[in-house]
Design a protein around this motif. Structure first.
Motif, PDB file in Angstrom:
ATOM      1  N   LYS A 250      -6.452   1.615  -5.553  1.00  0.00           N
ATOM      2  CA  LYS A 250      -6.557   2.931  -6.186  1.00  0.00           C
ATOM      3  C   LYS A 250      -5.466   3.858  -5.649  1.00  0.00           C
ATOM      4  CE  LYS A 250      -9.686   6.792  -6.829  1.00  0.00           C
ATOM      5  NZ  LYS A 250     -10.918   7.423  -6.383  1.00  0.00           N
ATOM      6  N   PRO A 251      -4.708   4.520  -6.534  1.00  0.00           N
ATOM      7  CA  PRO A 251      -3.654   5.434  -6.084  1.00  0.00           C
ATOM      8  C   PRO A 251      -4.228   6.565  -5.215  1.00  0.00           C
ATOM      9  CG  PRO A 251      -3.457   5.014  -8.438  1.00  0.00           C
ATOM     10  CD  PRO A 251      -4.768   4.424  -7.992  1.00  0.00           C
ATOM     11  N   GLN A 252      -3.524   6.864  -4.121  1.00  0.00           N
ATOM     12  CA  GLN A 252      -3.926   7.936  -3.221  1.00  0.00           C
ATOM     13  C   GLN A 252      -2.940   9.102  -3.265  1.00  0.00           C
ATOM     14  OE1 GLN A 252      -6.907   7.848  -1.141  1.00  0.00           O
ATOM     15  NE2 GLN A 252      -7.188   6.445  -2.826  1.00  0.00           N
TER      16      GLN A 252
ATOM     17  N   ARG B 282       0.819  -1.208   0.000  1.00  0.00           N
ATOM     18  CA  ARG B 282       0.000   0.000   0.000  1.00  0.00           C
ATOM     19  C   ARG B 282       0.852   1.257   0.000  1.00  0.00           C
ATOM     20  NH1 ARG B 282      -5.001  -0.578   3.623  1.00  0.00           N
ATOM     21  NH2 ARG B 282      -5.272   1.553   2.942  1.00  0.00           N
TER      22      ARG B 282
ATOM     23  N   ARG C 161      -1.481   3.648  -2.009  1.00  0.00           N
ATOM     24  CA  ARG C 161      -2.749   3.262  -2.632  1.00  0.00           C
ATOM     25  C   ARG C 161      -3.693   2.791  -1.530  1.00  0.00           C
ATOM     26  NH1 ARG C 161      -0.296  -0.871  -6.580  1.00  0.00           N
ATOM     27  NH2 ARG C 161       1.610  -0.888  -5.460  1.00  0.00           N
ATOM     28  N   ASP C 162      -4.987   2.836  -1.806  1.00  0.00           N
ATOM     29  CA  ASP C 162      -5.948   2.377  -0.807  1.00  0.00           C
ATOM     30  C   ASP C 162      -6.087   0.856  -0.887  1.00  0.00           C
ATOM     31  OD1 ASP C 162      -7.712   1.793  -2.925  1.00  0.00           O
ATOM     32  OD2 ASP C 162      -8.956   3.553  -2.574  1.00  0.00           O
TER      33      ASP C 162
ATOM     34  N   ARG D 185       1.098  10.202  -5.037  1.00  0.00           N
ATOM     35  CA  ARG D 185       2.219   9.841  -5.911  1.00  0.00           C
ATOM     36  C   ARG D 185       3.074  11.080  -6.103  1.00  0.00           C
ATOM     37  NH1 ARG D 185       3.456   5.966  -9.955  1.00  0.00           N
ATOM     38  NH2 ARG D 185       4.552   6.862 -11.719  1.00  0.00           N
TER      39      ARG D 185
ATOM     40  N   LYS E 188       4.764   6.605  -3.201  1.00  0.00           N
ATOM     41  CA  LYS E 188       3.369   6.404  -3.588  1.00  0.00           C
ATOM     42  C   LYS E 188       2.630   5.603  -2.531  1.00  0.00           C
ATOM     43  CE  LYS E 188       4.123   2.235  -6.367  1.00  0.00           C
ATOM     44  NZ  LYS E 188       3.907   1.595  -7.647  1.00  0.00           N
TER      45      LYS E 188
END
Length: 166
Positions: free
Chosen positions: A144-146, A122, A139-140, A148, A137
Protein backbone atom coordinates in the motif's frame (compact mmCIF):
# COMPACT_ATOMS: atom_id res chain seq x y z
CA UNK A 1 -3.25 -18.70 0.15
CA UNK A 2 -6.04 -16.12 0.18
CA UNK A 3 -9.20 -16.49 -1.84
CA UNK A 4 -7.83 -14.21 -4.60
CA UNK A 5 -4.41 -15.87 -4.72
CA UNK A 6 -3.75 -18.73 -7.07
CA UNK A 7 -0.64 -20.54 -8.27
CA UNK A 8 -1.26 -19.82 -11.98
CA UNK A 9 -2.44 -16.67 -13.72
CA UNK A 10 -2.96 -16.07 -17.42
CA UNK A 11 -2.81 -12.29 -17.89
CA UNK A 12 -5.06 -12.47 -20.95
CA UNK A 13 -7.85 -13.68 -18.60
CA UNK A 14 -7.53 -10.62 -16.34
CA UNK A 15 -9.45 -7.36 -16.82
CA UNK A 16 -7.13 -4.68 -18.18
CA UNK A 17 -7.11 -1.07 -17.06
CA UNK A 18 -7.12 1.16 -20.16
CA UNK A 19 -5.72 4.67 -19.89
CA UNK A 20 -4.29 7.39 -22.12
CA UNK A 21 -2.49 10.66 -21.50
CA UNK A 22 -1.95 13.22 -24.23
CA UNK A 23 -1.35 11.99 -27.75
CA UNK A 24 1.61 9.67 -27.12
CA UNK A 25 0.97 7.67 -23.94
CA UNK A 26 -1.61 4.88 -23.89
CA UNK A 27 -1.85 1.35 -22.57
CA UNK A 28 -4.12 -1.36 -21.29
CA UNK A 29 -2.43 -3.11 -18.40
CA UNK A 30 -2.75 -5.02 -15.16
CA UNK A 31 -0.49 -5.80 -12.21
CA UNK A 32 -0.97 -9.32 -10.93
CA UNK A 33 1.94 -10.33 -8.70
CA UNK A 34 -0.31 -10.19 -5.63
CA UNK A 35 -2.69 -12.70 -7.24
CA UNK A 36 0.22 -15.14 -7.21
CA UNK A 37 0.96 -14.34 -3.57
CA UNK A 38 4.13 -12.41 -4.42
CA UNK A 39 5.09 -9.47 -2.22
CA UNK A 40 8.69 -8.75 -3.26
CA UNK A 41 8.24 -9.17 -6.99
CA UNK A 42 6.03 -6.99 -9.18
CA UNK A 43 4.57 -8.53 -12.32
CA UNK A 44 2.48 -6.80 -14.93
CA UNK A 45 1.05 -7.34 -18.38
CA UNK A 46 0.67 -4.51 -20.88
CA UNK A 47 -0.74 -3.89 -24.34
CA UNK A 48 0.40 -0.69 -26.05
CA UNK A 49 -1.37 0.44 -29.26
CA UNK A 50 0.60 1.27 -32.43
CA UNK A 51 2.46 4.57 -32.25
CA UNK A 52 2.16 4.83 -28.45
CA UNK A 53 4.29 4.32 -25.35
CA UNK A 54 3.12 2.85 -22.06
CA UNK A 55 5.19 5.18 -19.87
CA UNK A 56 7.55 8.15 -19.98
CA UNK A 57 11.31 7.62 -20.38
CA UNK A 58 12.53 6.99 -16.81
CA UNK A 59 15.15 5.32 -14.64
CA UNK A 60 14.93 3.67 -11.23
CA UNK A 61 17.50 4.14 -8.49
CA UNK A 62 16.48 0.98 -6.59
CA UNK A 63 14.26 -1.35 -8.61
CA UNK A 64 15.44 -3.43 -11.52
CA UNK A 65 13.00 -4.30 -14.31
CA UNK A 66 12.79 -6.99 -16.94
CA UNK A 67 10.44 -7.04 -19.93
CA UNK A 68 9.46 -10.01 -22.09
CA UNK A 69 7.95 -9.11 -25.46
CA UNK A 70 5.06 -11.49 -26.15
CA UNK A 71 3.67 -10.06 -29.40
CA UNK A 72 4.17 -7.16 -31.75
CA UNK A 73 7.22 -5.08 -32.42
CA UNK A 74 8.59 -1.87 -31.11
CA UNK A 75 11.54 0.15 -30.02
CA UNK A 76 13.27 -0.06 -26.66
CA UNK A 77 14.69 3.31 -25.78
CA UNK A 78 17.49 2.60 -23.31
CA UNK A 79 19.89 5.33 -22.21
CA UNK A 80 21.09 7.20 -25.30
CA UNK A 81 20.24 4.28 -27.65
CA UNK A 82 17.20 2.78 -29.35
CA UNK A 83 16.82 -0.91 -30.13
CA UNK A 84 14.29 -2.75 -32.31
CA UNK A 85 12.37 -5.39 -30.34
CA UNK A 86 10.03 -8.22 -31.29
CA UNK A 87 8.21 -11.21 -29.77
CA UNK A 88 10.59 -13.38 -27.76
CA UNK A 89 13.00 -10.58 -26.82
CA UNK A 90 13.91 -10.14 -23.15
CA UNK A 91 14.90 -6.61 -22.08
CA UNK A 92 16.76 -5.56 -18.97
CA UNK A 93 16.55 -2.25 -17.13
CA UNK A 94 19.03 -2.24 -14.24
CA UNK A 95 18.82 0.35 -11.49
CA UNK A 96 21.00 3.39 -12.06
CA UNK A 97 21.03 6.92 -13.37
CA UNK A 98 19.91 8.37 -16.71
CA UNK A 99 22.19 5.91 -18.53
CA UNK A 100 19.64 3.19 -17.58
CA UNK A 101 16.54 5.25 -18.41
CA UNK A 102 14.11 3.26 -20.52
CA UNK A 103 10.70 3.01 -22.18
CA UNK A 104 8.99 0.88 -24.80
CA UNK A 105 7.43 2.42 -27.91
CA UNK A 106 5.15 0.48 -30.24
CA UNK A 107 6.48 1.03 -33.79
CA UNK A 108 4.44 -1.80 -35.30
CA UNK A 109 0.94 -2.11 -36.74
CA UNK A 110 -0.51 -4.33 -33.97
CA UNK A 111 -0.59 -4.03 -30.18
CA UNK A 112 2.77 -4.48 -28.46
CA UNK A 113 2.14 -7.05 -25.70
CA UNK A 114 4.65 -7.66 -22.93
CA UNK A 115 5.23 -8.86 -19.40
CA UNK A 116 7.07 -6.63 -16.95
CA UNK A 117 8.82 -8.00 -13.89
CA UNK A 118 10.42 -5.83 -11.22
CA UNK A 119 11.75 -5.78 -7.72
CA UNK A 120 8.98 -4.50 -5.46
CA UNK A 121 11.08 -2.13 -3.36
CA UNK A 122 9.46 -0.43 -0.40
CA UNK A 123 11.27 2.81 -1.26
CA UNK A 124 12.06 4.07 -4.75
CA UNK A 125 13.36 7.16 -6.51
CA UNK A 126 12.73 7.52 -10.26
CA UNK A 127 14.03 10.21 -12.60
CA UNK A 128 12.44 11.34 -15.87
CA UNK A 129 15.29 12.71 -18.04
CA UNK A 130 13.03 14.13 -20.78
CA UNK A 131 11.02 16.31 -18.40
CA UNK A 132 13.49 16.85 -15.55
CA UNK A 133 11.11 15.39 -12.94
CA UNK A 134 11.72 12.93 -10.15
CA UNK A 135 9.42 10.65 -8.17
CA UNK A 136 9.98 9.64 -4.54
CA UNK A 137 7.69 6.95 -3.16
CA UNK A 138 7.36 4.46 -0.34
CA UNK A 139 4.95 1.62 0.35
CA UNK A 140 4.23 -0.54 3.38
CA UNK A 141 4.89 -4.28 3.63
CA UNK A 142 1.53 -5.05 1.99
CA UNK A 143 2.35 -2.82 -0.99
CA UNK A 144 0.00 0.00 0.00
CA UNK A 145 1.42 3.43 -0.95
CA UNK A 146 2.55 5.48 2.05
CA UNK A 147 4.26 8.49 0.46
CA UNK A 148 4.44 9.77 -3.11
CA UNK A 149 5.91 13.02 -4.41
CA UNK A 150 6.64 14.13 -7.97
CA UNK A 151 8.65 17.31 -8.43
CA UNK A 152 11.66 18.96 -9.99
CA UNK A 153 15.03 19.68 -8.36
CA UNK A 154 14.56 23.45 -8.86
CA UNK A 155 11.79 23.37 -6.23
CA UNK A 156 14.19 22.08 -3.55
CA UNK A 157 14.42 23.90 -0.25
CA UNK A 158 17.15 24.06 2.39
CA UNK A 159 17.17 21.22 4.96
CA UNK A 160 16.27 23.67 7.75
CA UNK A 161 13.60 25.59 5.78
CA UNK A 162 10.39 26.01 7.79
CA UNK A 163 11.70 24.39 10.97
CA UNK A 164 10.64 26.03 14.26
CA UNK A 165 13.15 28.45 15.71
CA UNK A 166 15.01 28.98 12.42
Amino acid sequence: MTEKQRPIVNPEDLPLDHWSEGGFFESSDVSFGSLLGLTNLGIGYGEVPPGKSGCPFHNHHVEEELFVILAGEGQYRFGPNRYAVKAGDVLGAPAGGPETAHCLINTGATPLKYLSVSANARTEICEYPDSGKFLAKTRDASGKPQFRFIGRPDTAVDYWDGEPGI
